[in-house]
Design an enzyme around this catalytic site. Structure first.
Site, PDB file in Angstrom:
ATOM      1  N   ARG A 167       0.820  -1.211   0.000  1.00 41.36           N
ATOM      2  CA  ARG A 167       0.000   0.000   0.000  1.00 41.36           C
ATOM      3  C   ARG A 167       0.857   1.266   0.000  1.00 41.36           C
ATOM      4  NH1 ARG A 167      -5.301  -1.030   2.219  1.00 41.36           N
ATOM      5  NH2 ARG A 167      -5.389   1.006   3.169  1.00 41.36           N
ATOM      6  N   TRP A 211       1.987   6.245   6.247  1.00 41.74           N
ATOM      7  CA  TRP A 211       2.317   7.043   5.055  1.00 41.74           C
ATOM      8  C   TRP A 211       2.116   8.491   5.493  1.00 41.74           C
ATOM      9  CZ3 TRP A 211      -0.110  10.499   1.685  1.00 41.74           C
ATOM     10  CH2 TRP A 211       0.518  10.691   0.448  1.00 41.74           C
ATOM     11  N   GLU A 229      -0.469   8.248 -19.886  1.00 46.57           N
ATOM     12  CA  GLU A 229      -0.246   7.076 -19.036  1.00 46.57           C
ATOM     13  C   GLU A 229       1.223   6.623 -19.108  1.00 46.57           C
ATOM     14  OE1 GLU A 229      -1.482   5.582 -16.677  1.00 46.57           O
ATOM     15  OE2 GLU A 229      -0.701   3.545 -16.674  1.00 46.57           O
ATOM     16  N   LYS A 231      -0.368   2.655  -2.798  1.00 51.09           N
ATOM     17  CA  LYS A 231      -1.198   1.904  -3.745  1.00 51.09           C
ATOM     18  C   LYS A 231      -2.664   2.263  -3.586  1.00 51.09           C
ATOM     19  CE  LYS A 231      -1.906  -1.268  -6.864  1.00 51.09           C
ATOM     20  NZ  LYS A 231      -1.565  -0.850  -8.248  1.00 51.09           N
TER      21      LYS A 231
HETATM   22  O1  M6R Z   1      -7.148   2.313  -6.777  1.00 53.86           O
HETATM   23  P1  M6R Z   1      -7.409   3.367  -7.797  1.00 53.86           P
HETATM   24  O2  M6R Z   1      -7.514   2.807  -9.184  1.00 53.86           O
HETATM   25  O3  M6R Z   1      -8.615   4.222  -7.463  1.00 53.86           O
HETATM   26  O4  M6R Z   1      -6.156   4.305  -7.742  1.00 53.86           O
HETATM   27  C1  M6R Z   1      -6.101   5.471  -8.509  1.00 53.86           C
HETATM   28  C2  M6R Z   1      -4.693   6.011  -8.581  1.00 53.86           C
HETATM   29  O5  M6R Z   1      -4.210   6.308  -7.305  1.00 53.86           O
HETATM   30  C3  M6R Z   1      -3.730   5.035  -9.268  1.00 53.86           C
HETATM   31  O6  M6R Z   1      -4.165   4.699 -10.541  1.00 53.86           O
HETATM   32  C4  M6R Z   1      -2.323   5.659  -9.366  1.00 53.86           C
HETATM   33  O7  M6R Z   1      -2.327   6.749 -10.231  1.00 53.86           O
HETATM   34  C5  M6R Z   1      -1.314   4.608  -9.786  1.00 53.86           C
HETATM   35  N1  M6R Z   1      -0.159   4.703  -8.963  1.00 53.86           N
HETATM   36  C6  M6R Z   1      -0.891   4.744 -11.199  1.00 53.86           C
HETATM   37  O8  M6R Z   1       0.102   3.857 -11.559  1.00 53.86           O
END
Ligand code: M6R
Length: 609
Positions: free
Chosen positions: A27, A75, A481, A604
């Site tokens: 996380r 965190w 991306e 995460k």
């Molecule tokens: O769990 P989620 O899909 O809601 O998370 C969204 C973003 O925090 C997540 O996609 C983040 O940008 C990643 N670290 C991208 O690689």
């Protein structure tokens, strides 16, 4: 983000809690701590800045015969990642761990200081501790104390609390941040993620906001925000969704990149009957939605999930024939967008716990919108909140940088768009859609097979300081991306732009030192994209091209080139195009020696806003 693990039982709990915290490492965290209640009923703690490996040797200082305890991975939000700021925080025979943010911590801290409280950290969590101590002093009853505490705190908080007066008990409270209870035999658990307890019990209850309670080895009591007792039937978790391991890969990210062809194939098989040309409406979450009411669609998400949503807009609007908007959840929730029962809101989220996405969903539902979540994690808060859920079933994604979740989200949006159109009786080219879907997994596999070529190319770029990605239409989002992946794990500054935007500003950055990664598949935007690439070349920019297999014209003007199989569908092509960009970010990061799976400062599951 922060991870919490709690245990009450008869086993020695140090390892149980420590191993639980290790499961939550993915996380993202920057300091750790563990508290246990000794046989003398006293609370003992050890804490450390940095990773769990730094906490491990300190555990020998704690009573080994202890069977009640709390652990935490922090965190940092309020105060740096120091040992003093790490949880648990302890004072006056109480210990607390906290996941979330207390918004009114300054006012509360001033009140506590006026009453003589001494603070040892800069955290908002220690403020909760002192408010708790003050309330508990007055009524000597922890249940009453927690009910009063809730009235004082503004913000998000999941709490675990030890009280020396009740050495076999842990109290817990949930508001905003996730908390799950695990029901064992003669032992009970709680954690911020079921992953931390599933090894010990599959029987769990996911707490709702406002719920709190206490657990002993043989009982769990639950109360609502008024203090009324609650009965909740535990769910039984499916173990297959918790199987995590690197399967021989060096990093989770690399493993997850390689899993994509299988994820694509499984998703297609679950959501579509490619031979009959039909859609599985129940698995798509459409059973929960009245599609005839849909007059507009709002997609919300954060980070990579938002970028999948941008591609979703390109896919959905022409096929479903309603206006589609896509917005960052952190903006949407505060913008007061025009929403009503004719709006379908689609929150996209891998974790299902992202605070801003959840708040956006709740806001839209309060305005009467229908909601259909696209989510990977079963029983997470967002699918439990939305009317319907399209589960991605990509399997656990442990690397902080999202890879298979992203491609799975785009694929789900593609299938959802066609299923919605079919349900609305719009004309769709069913057989060509099915053919394109059938071809996708081997095309993705081909892209992954180019890993060694990408690794070789990464040798040329791994020391650059900046990088620009360009693409058009859905590939403009793939450019973003690709740039996000590179900056997240290699810490190289990277930006993505729509090809047509280049000359409106970013072209000023182009010179012989600026690598430009250009996405130029053989689609209807090819000529326009080639013109943008020529504009870069005219300013001595170096091109790393991602194009069609055998496109010699494009290849001839690139310094480096990756040729990919071409889908008959431009949106599915965007899924194929992102594969070399994921691999590129991965190999660049490895060459730079960064922590690929747990990059600095990132979490995460972003459970605070
Ligand atoms: O769990 P989620 O899909 O809601 O998370 C969204 C973003 O925090 C997540 O996609 C983040 O940008 C990643 N670290 C991208 O690689």
């Amino acid at each position: 983000m922060c991870g919490i693990v709690g245990y009450v039982g008869s086993r020695e709990c140090l390892d149980i809690i420590f191993e639980g915290l290790a499961k939550l490492e993915y996380r993202g965290y920057d300091s750790t701590g563990l508290a246990v209640v000794g046989k003398d009923s006293k609370i003992y703690i050890e804490k450390s800045e940095g990773k769990l490996s730094k906490l491990r040797p300190l555990l020998k200082n704690l009573p080994q015969i202890a069977s009640v305890g709390l652990g935490h991975t922090r965190w940092a939000t309020h105060g740096a990642a120091t040992t003093a700021n790490a949880h648990p925080h302890v004072a006056d025979k109480l210990a607390i761990v906290h996941n979330g943010i207390i918004e009114n911590f300054r006012e509360l801290k001033a009140e506590c200081e006026a009453k003589g409280a001494q603070f040892k950290s800069q955290t908002d969590t220690e403020v909760i501790l002192h408010v708790l101590i003050d309330l508990y002093k007055n009524n000597r009853d922890m249940k009453k104390t927690l009910l009063s505490l809730r009235e004082k705190l503004h913000g998000a908080y999941s709490l675990g609390i030890l009280v020396e007066d009740e050495p076999s008990t842990i109290y817990f409270v949930k508001e905003g941040s996730p908390l799950v209870l695990g029901y064992g035999e003669g032992e009970n658990f709680f954690a911020s993620d079921a992953l931390a307890v599933v090894e010990h019990t599959r029987k769990v209850v996911f707490l709702k906001d406002g719920e709190m309670g206490r657990m002993t080895p043989t009982s769990i009591e639950l109360w609502d925000e008024e203090g009324t007792s609650l009965e909740r039937e535990p769910l039984t978790l499916d173990l297959s969704s918790f199987h995590i391991g690197k399967s021989g890969y060096k990093h989770f990210m690399l493993k997850e990149i390689h899993e994509q062809p299988a994820v694509m194939a499984k998703t297609i098989q679950r959501l579509v009957d490619v031979d009959k040309g039909t859609f599985n409406e129940a698995a798509l979450g459409l059973d929960a939605i009245d599609v005839t009411k849909i007059k507009a669609i709002h997609i919300v998400g954060c980070g990579t999930a938002y970028l999948a949503g941008v591609i979703g807009k390109y896919i959905l609007e022409p096929i479903v024939k309603v206006p589609v908007q896509v917005e960052l959840a952190s903006e949407f929730r505060y913008r007061d967008p025009w929403l009503n029962e004719g709006t379908l809101v689609i929150p996209i989220t891998q974790s299902g716990e992202t605070a801003d996405t959840l708040a956006s969903l709740k806001h839209a539902m309060e305005k009467g919108c229908q909601s259909l979540a696209i989510c990977n994690v079963h029983f997470a808060t967002i699918p439990r909140t939305a009317h319907g859920t399209l589960y991605m079933e990509a399997g656990p994604e442990i690397g902080v940088a999202s890879t298979k979740a992203f491609t799975s989200q785009v694929l789900c949006l593609y299938i959802l768009a066609h299923a919605l159109a079919a349900k609305l009786k719009h004309d769709i080219p069913v057989s060509s859609v099915m053919e394109a879907l059938k071809a996708l997994p081997p095309q993705v596999e081909h892209g992954i097979g180019l890993g060694p070529v990408v690794e070789k190319i990464s040798q040329t770029y791994y020391e650059v300081q900046n990088c620009i990605y360009i693409g058009r239409a859905a590939n403009s989002s793939i450019a973003l991306e690709g740039a996000l992946k590179l900056k997240e794990i290699s810490y190289i500054h990277a930006e993505g732009y729509a090809g047509g935007e280049l000359k409106h500003g970013p072209i000023a950055l182009i010179d012989q030192h600026m690598p430009v990664i250009a996405l130029c598949p053989k689609d209807r935007h090819y000529d326009k994209m080639m013109s943008n690439i020529e504009e870069v070349r005219a300013r001595e920019g170096k091109i790393f091209g991602i194009g069609a297999l055998g496109d010699l014209k494009f290849q001839s003007i690139c310094q480096d080139f990756i040729g990919l199989p071409q889908s008959s569908d431009e949106f599915l092509q965007s899924i194929i195009n992102v594969i070399p960009l994921q691999l590129f970010a991965y190999h660049v990061a490895c060459k730079r020696g960064t922590d690929v799976d747990q990059p600095r400062n990132l979490a995460k599951s972003v459970t605070v806003e």
